[in-house]
Design a protein around this motif. Structure first.
Motif, PDB file in Angstrom:
ATOM      1  N   MET A   1      21.767   3.001 -42.474  1.00  9.82           N
ATOM      2  CA  MET A   1      20.885   3.588 -41.496  1.00  9.82           C
ATOM      3  C   MET A   1      19.698   4.213 -42.205  1.00  9.82           C
ATOM      4  SD  MET A   1      21.505   6.129 -38.328  1.00  9.82           S
ATOM      5  CE  MET A   1      21.833   4.686 -37.369  1.00  9.82           C
ATOM      6  N   ASP A   2      18.557   4.202 -41.546  1.00 10.68           N
ATOM      7  CA  ASP A   2      17.356   4.832 -42.075  1.00 10.68           C
ATOM      8  C   ASP A   2      17.293   6.272 -41.588  1.00 10.68           C
ATOM      9  OD1 ASP A   2      16.920   2.265 -42.885  1.00 10.68           O
ATOM     10  OD2 ASP A   2      15.169   1.924 -41.646  1.00 10.68           O
ATOM     11  N   GLU A  38      17.697   2.522 -45.373  1.00  8.66           N
ATOM     12  CA  GLU A  38      19.025   1.985 -45.687  1.00  8.66           C
ATOM     13  C   GLU A  38      19.863   2.953 -46.523  1.00  8.66           C
ATOM     14  OE1 GLU A  38      18.600  -1.958 -47.272  1.00  8.66           O
ATOM     15  OE2 GLU A  38      17.124  -2.488 -45.755  1.00  8.66           O
ATOM     16  N   VAL A  67      16.870   7.176 -37.828  1.00  6.26           N
ATOM     17  CA  VAL A  67      15.824   6.423 -37.120  1.00  6.26           C
ATOM     18  C   VAL A  67      15.954   4.930 -37.391  1.00  6.26           C
ATOM     19  CG1 VAL A  67      14.161   8.324 -37.139  1.00  6.26           C
ATOM     20  CG2 VAL A  67      14.185   6.689 -39.022  1.00  6.26           C
ATOM     21  N   HIS A  68      15.281   4.179 -36.568  1.00  5.85           N
ATOM     22  CA  HIS A  68      15.080   2.755 -36.803  1.00  5.85           C
ATOM     23  C   HIS A  68      13.659   2.610 -37.326  1.00  5.85           C
ATOM     24  CE1 HIS A  68      18.807   1.824 -34.811  1.00  5.85           C
ATOM     25  NE2 HIS A  68      18.435   2.600 -33.814  1.00  5.85           N
ATOM     26  N   PRO A  69      13.381   1.656 -38.178  1.00  7.53           N
ATOM     27  CA  PRO A  69      12.042   1.551 -38.761  1.00  7.53           C
ATOM     28  C   PRO A  69      10.882   1.636 -37.765  1.00  7.53           C
ATOM     29  CG  PRO A  69      13.513   0.057 -39.872  1.00  7.53           C
ATOM     30  CD  PRO A  69      14.292   0.662 -38.723  1.00  7.53           C
ATOM     31  N   GLU A  71      10.610   3.376 -35.120  1.00  9.32           N
ATOM     32  CA  GLU A  71      10.433   4.755 -34.678  1.00  9.32           C
ATOM     33  C   GLU A  71       9.600   5.545 -35.674  1.00  9.32           C
ATOM     34  OE1 GLU A  71      14.293   5.770 -32.054  1.00  9.32           O
ATOM     35  OE2 GLU A  71      14.601   5.588 -34.206  1.00  9.32           O
TER      36      GLU A  71
END
Length: 86
Positions: A1-2, A38, A67-69, A71
């Protein structure tokens, strides 16, 4: 996850230590904001513990946002129930 980690730390020496620690795991995207792509949970646990030792919990704030990239780079809103706060 980021993760997006942002902070407001009043003491310059402590702020510098936190930024140097975060630079080992991610990229500075603002003066007090780092993007960690990641990143595994054990790294986040490590950072949480190490930063908790450095800061003054009465005056300083550090936020860990999963977050997701898109976002991070397009400014989509985050869901508040996914936020960690020290």
């Amino acid at each position: 996850m980021d993760y997006l980690i942002v902070y407001d730390i009043s003491d310059h020496k402590k702020r510098l230590k936190v930024s140097r620690l975060l630079q080992k795991f991610g990229y500075r995207i603002q003066y007090s904001a780092f993007y960690l792509p990641e990143t595994k949970g054990n790294i986040i646990d490590f950072l949480f513990k190490e930063i908790s030792k450095l800061i003054d919990k009465n005056t300083d704030r550090v936020f860990f946002y999963p977050v997701h990239p898109p976002e991070v780079f397009k400014g989509y809103p985050l869901e508040p129930w996914k936020i960690f706060i020290i």
